[in-house]
Design a protein around this motif. Structure first.
Motif: not given
Length: 341
Positions: A127-130, A198-207
């Motif tokens: 599964l790939c999902a937010a 809401e997107y864990a991957g994008h949030r992780g990159r930003a943080e």
């Protein structure tokens, strides 16, 4: 690569069916053909897999579902390549992989497709999902029904997925922050564009990006942040607005995939070559922008590995009853530029 019936058939110059008849000592195979097939098996040190044989003879295929956004172009092709590799390596098994694409960010449709996959007898789901509460509830339900789910490309923290396969987003963001620090001075404005929190991957990159910049002495308030949901029009508008500001960014970090929109905004503003741009992934579009000088660096991730490894972990879980070796499987994050693509 492990020898398979297909490889043996190609090497011996016979059909897969002929190899199967030799393997199971069935009739209607000429003596010289049988000898040739057996010689190839010996040469390749082929050892029949009893589990594979049992699955192949069971009649009912082992069905795996891949539920994912409706990717186009490079991302979809890379993910499909990983699935194809998984199927090729398990050609001896009675295995199927069914794709269930949903509209980007449409979690209602994603949840419906998860239900449909289970109704259609999927034994496990990649599964790939937010992440959202409804999705976490669904994964809880699937876990109770002993249907394992492996998250890939985007993690779902706090859910009962059996593992995550994909980029270490926080580390990738820190790498991006370290690169940006080389081009910025104190107080220089910059722009971070990502899909959204809401997107864990994008949030992780930003943080990770902001964390590393702060460690290098830069202020978080000098970074303008735009959530554009992987949407071309939203990204074009956000980057254009930032460039038209009285203090336009000197550096843009594109943590999402709408790189073409960012490039278009820079061209329209007449700032090509005057603003440093860092992105992710290495599809044809990004490679061309690197060559043109509109993008300076990209941080890559092995997309094909992600779908392949997620399915491999699920196969081990449901067929071989093996728990994942670890909670997260991370590919490398190489830094590419115009000279290394």
């Amino acid at each position: 690569m492990r020898a398979t019936i297909k490889i043996i058939a190609e090497r011996a110059g016979v059909s897969i069916g002929t190899v199967d008849r030799v393997l199971h000592n069935r009739p209607y195979v000429k003596a010289e053909v049988r000898a040739r097939v057996l010689a190839v098996m010996e040469e390749l040190d082929y050892r029949p897999n009893r589990v594979a044989s049992a699955l192949a003879m069971s009649g009912t295929p082992w069905r795996f579902a891949v539920v994912h956004p409706a990717w186009e172009g490079y991302v979809g092709e890379a993910m499909a390549a990983g699935t194809a590799r998984f199927l090729e390596e398990r050609r001896d098994y009675n295995v199927q992989v069914v794709s269930y694409p949903y509209r980007q960010a449409d979690m209602t449709q994603c949840l419906r497709l998860l239900d449909r996959a289970v109704e259609e007898k999927a034994r496990a789901v990649a599964l790939c999902a937010a992440g959202c509460p409804a999705l976490r509830d669904k994964l809880e339900e699937l876990a109770e029904r002993h249907i394992p789910v492996a998250a890939f490309n985007s993690d779902i923290p706090g859910s009962r997925r059996i593992c995550y396969v994909g980029e270490d987003a926080h580390r990738a963001g820190r790498i991006a922050g370290e690169i940006a620090a080389k081009f910025l001075g104190p107080g220089d404005p910059l722009l971070l564009v990502y899909a959204g929190p809401e997107y864990a991957g994008h949030r992780g990159r930003a943080e990770g990006f902001l964390e590393r910049l702060e460690e290098r002495g830069f202020r978080r308030e000098d970074c303008r942040i735009a959530a554009t949901h992987e949407n071309f029009s939203e990204t074009l508008a956000a980057v254009s607005a930032a460039l038209a500001d009285t203090a336009p960014p000197r550096y843009i970090y594109m943590a999402n995939q709408s790189v073409a929109a960012c490039a278009q905004a820079i061209r329209k503003a007449g700032l090509a070559g005057k603003i440093r741009v860092l992105v992710h992934d290495s599809g044809p579009e990004v490679r061309q922008l690197l060559r043109e000088g509109l993008v300076d660096f990209t941080i890559d991730q092995n997309l094909a590995y992600q779908s392949y490894q997620a399915l491999s972990v699920l196969f081990a879980a449901v067929v071989e009853h093996k728990e994942p070796e670890r909670d997260c499987f991370y590919p490398e994050s190489p830094i590419l530029n115009a000279e290394t693509i």
